[in-house]
Design a protein around this motif. Structure first.
Motif, PDB file in Angstrom:
ATOM      1  N   GLY A 187       1.168  -1.170  -0.108  1.00  0.00           N
ATOM      2  CA  GLY A 187       0.174   0.164  -0.113  1.00  0.00           C
ATOM      3  C   GLY A 187       0.998   0.971  -0.211  1.00  0.00           C
ATOM      4  N   LYS A 188       1.903   1.720  -0.914  1.00  0.00           N
ATOM      5  CA  LYS A 188       2.551   2.776  -0.766  1.00  0.00           C
ATOM      6  C   LYS A 188       2.103   3.289  -1.399  1.00  0.00           C
ATOM      7  CE  LYS A 188       6.126   0.246  -2.821  1.00  0.00           C
ATOM      8  NZ  LYS A 188       5.758  -1.240  -2.391  1.00  0.00           N
ATOM      9  N   GLU A 189       1.362   3.383  -2.718  1.00  0.00           N
ATOM     10  CA  GLU A 189       0.789   4.461  -2.985  1.00  0.00           C
ATOM     11  C   GLU A 189      -0.710   4.838  -2.443  1.00  0.00           C
ATOM     12  OE1 GLU A 189      -1.338   5.773  -7.028  1.00  0.00           O
ATOM     13  OE2 GLU A 189      -0.179   3.658  -6.506  1.00  0.00           O
ATOM     14  N   VAL A 190      -0.897   4.733  -0.948  1.00  0.00           N
ATOM     15  CA  VAL A 190      -2.208   4.525  -0.883  1.00  0.00           C
ATOM     16  C   VAL A 190      -1.458   5.594   0.486  1.00  0.00           C
ATOM     17  CG1 VAL A 190      -3.617   4.044   1.220  1.00  0.00           C
ATOM     18  CG2 VAL A 190      -3.100   2.619  -0.915  1.00  0.00           C
ATOM     19  N   VAL A 191       0.207   4.909   1.296  1.00  0.00           N
ATOM     20  CA  VAL A 191       0.650   6.160   2.209  1.00  0.00           C
ATOM     21  C   VAL A 191       0.505   7.233   1.169  1.00  0.00           C
ATOM     22  CG1 VAL A 191       2.341   5.966   3.506  1.00  0.00           C
ATOM     23  CG2 VAL A 191       0.861   4.454   3.429  1.00  0.00           C
ATOM     24  N   ALA A 192       1.169   7.175   0.045  1.00  0.00           N
ATOM     25  CA  ALA A 192       1.027   8.630  -0.853  1.00  0.00           C
ATOM     26  C   ALA A 192       0.508   9.348  -0.364  1.00  0.00           C
ATOM     27  CB  ALA A 192       1.992   8.154  -1.686  1.00  0.00           C
ATOM     28  N   ARG A 193      -0.774   8.738  -1.221  1.00  0.00           N
ATOM     29  CA  ARG A 193      -1.741   9.578  -1.246  1.00  0.00           C
ATOM     30  C   ARG A 193      -2.227  10.019   0.068  1.00  0.00           C
ATOM     31  NH1 ARG A 193      -4.343   9.753  -5.633  1.00  0.00           N
ATOM     32  NH2 ARG A 193      -3.823   7.985  -7.526  1.00  0.00           N
TER      33      ARG A 193
END
Length: 473
Positions: A187-193
């Motif tokens: 979930g790296k993109e979730v964290v970035a968003r």
């Protein structure tokens, strides 16, 4: 009678016990308290009922034969308030018809006096676990309702995720570059968003670029843009990702895969806050925050010359680490319930309940695909529920590495997987009580600690939702 405290301050290990006999109240309270439950005893059912609310973080244990309001009436009142609040009834005068009536009224379980302490402890443990999952699912649904979008959710409450959320809030409203590290599917993109949404740049663009998905020959054009006629096929001007992200956040996923030849150009653009489109000599100012992500050891890649050291320093002002799913303890079940409910709503299907064996299977699985694999498994579970297929039949083919008997595994690998599964299930069953796990597995405490360290198992992951608050008091 013990004076109840505010429900909001309580962990989900609370038991309201109702019995008109003082000796029974004292005995049950002692048994449950020794098992790390917080017990509030009541002589009368109506007194207990006055203290209840729909989000009561515990369960009800009540005698049936009592003056004024009996246990069956208490059950009906509780069910009218919250049908998912477990009520366990016990009586010395019970018979089969009474037990059937109680279960029809919605009783979680029925136990007849006299009984062994272990019997009531096992029932209460199961009831409390069910209540915890119900409350967690309600909280998750509320988060989804209040959120700007489902992709922004950082669900779960293991210590590592609590720290991650705290770190995000601490750094969100700055322009510091952030490097997010984690395995594929964590979930790296979730964290970035989420970082973008918490920042002062939230009203502007969040632009995601996956370095592995763009061919090297067009990478520069994608990042910086181009003018018409800059190369064959460039029929009109195109704004690049960095220019499009100006004012907002640029997310560079799998940054370790970025072509080495383009890294100096990215470094220069970030240092000068300016870009030049291909085919143009005009310098365009940009104002963006850079968030990058990697699923490899980026420092090792830099040491080996596969990634520029100066670019790494520019990108890695702050590092955030996302734990793999297998290290997140009870979050596995919480997330599965969330994705299961979402899939049921999406496909207009009922959400199948999880049995104790299902929960043990989820906790023992290796989850090599992390949250992405978990989400897909939850959706399959919903879609195949009406065919009679068990969660075991759905989950096992996905990753035979969770099966100690996998045919392609060596003897040492099978033993190692079996050992980890046994310890994990012990920690889950006993809610992180190390001595209880030692007794169940018949191994010394020091040996258990060594094996937990080797398998990446953390006691805190199994007690945070059950008895951590009680232990601290």
């Amino acid at each position: 009678m013990t004076t109840p405290r505010d429900d909001a301050a309580r962990p989900c290990n609370l038991v309201y016990f109702v019995d008109d006999e003082a000796a029974m109240r004292a005995a049950i309270k002692q048994w449950l308290s020794l098992a790390d439950f917080e017990v509030v005893a009541f002589e009368r059912a109506d007194d207990a009922l006055q203290q209840l609310s729909p989000d009561f973080p515990g369960v009800i244990l009540s005698d049936v034969k009592m003056p004024r309001m009996n246990g069956l009436e208490l059950l009906r009142r509780v069910s009218a308030m919250d049908k998912d609040l477990p009520v366990v009834l016990m009586t010395g005068h019970g018979d089969v018809p009474m037990a059937v009536d109680a279960m029809k009224e919605g009783a979680y379980d029925f136990i007849e006096k006299p009984f062994e302490p272990e019997q009531i402890l096992e029932i209460v443990h199961r009831a409390v676990e069910k209540r915890r999952l119900v409350l967690e699912n309600r909280r998750l649904r509320q988060q989804v309702t209040e959120s700007t979008g489902p992709t922004t959710q950082l669900l779960g409450h293991c210590p590592a995720m609590d720290r991650l959320r705290a770190d995000l809030h601490a750094i969100a409203d700055t322009d510091a570059s952030v490097l997010i590290l984690g395995e594929t599917g964590t979930g790296k993109e979730v964290v970035a968003r989420r970082l973008h949404e918490l920042s002062s740049r939230a009203a502007n663009n969040f632009v995601a670029v996956n370095a592995t998905a763009i061919p090297e020959q067009i990478f520069e054009s994608e990042l910086f843009g181009h003018e018409a006629g800059a190369f064959t096929g460039a029929q009109k001007k195109r704004v690049g990702k960095m220019e499009h992200a100006s004012g907002g956040t640029l997310f560079l996923d799998e940054i370790g895969s970025m072509p080495l030849s383009l890294q100096p150009k990215l470094l220069r653009a970030l240092q000068e806050n300016r870009i030049e489109r291909l085919g143009s000599n005009d310098s365009i100012p940009i104002d963006l925050r850079t968030v990058t992500a990697a699923n490899i050891d980026i420092e090792e890649a830099s040491t080996e010359g596969r990634f520029r050291e100066d670019l790494l320093y520019r990108l890695n002002v702050i590092t955030l680490r996302i734990p793999p799913l297998r290290e997140r303890g009870d979050d596995i079940v919480t997330l599965f319930e969330h994705f299961k409910n979402a899939a049921a709503t999406s496909h207009d299907r009922p959400a199948p309940a999880l049995s104790d064996s299902d929960i043990a299977l989820l906790m023992a699985h290796t989850w090599r695909g992390n949250i992405r694999e978990l989400k897909n498994t939850a959706e399959r579970h919903v879609l195949f529920a009406n065919t009679g297929r068990s969660l075991t039949s759905i989950l096992r083919p996905l990753d035979q590495s969770s099966d100690p008997e996998a045919s392609d595994a060596s003897l040492a690998e099978r033993v190692d997987r079996f050992e980890r599964t046994a310890i994990l299930r012990g920690l889950k069953t006993h809610h992180g009580n190390i001595q209880a796990v030692c007794d169940a597995l018949d191994i010394p405490r020091r040996t258990l600690n060594q094996k937990m360290l080797r398998h990446g198992l953390n006691r805190q992951d199994f007690i945070v939702s059950h008895s951590e608050s009680s232990d601290a008091s």
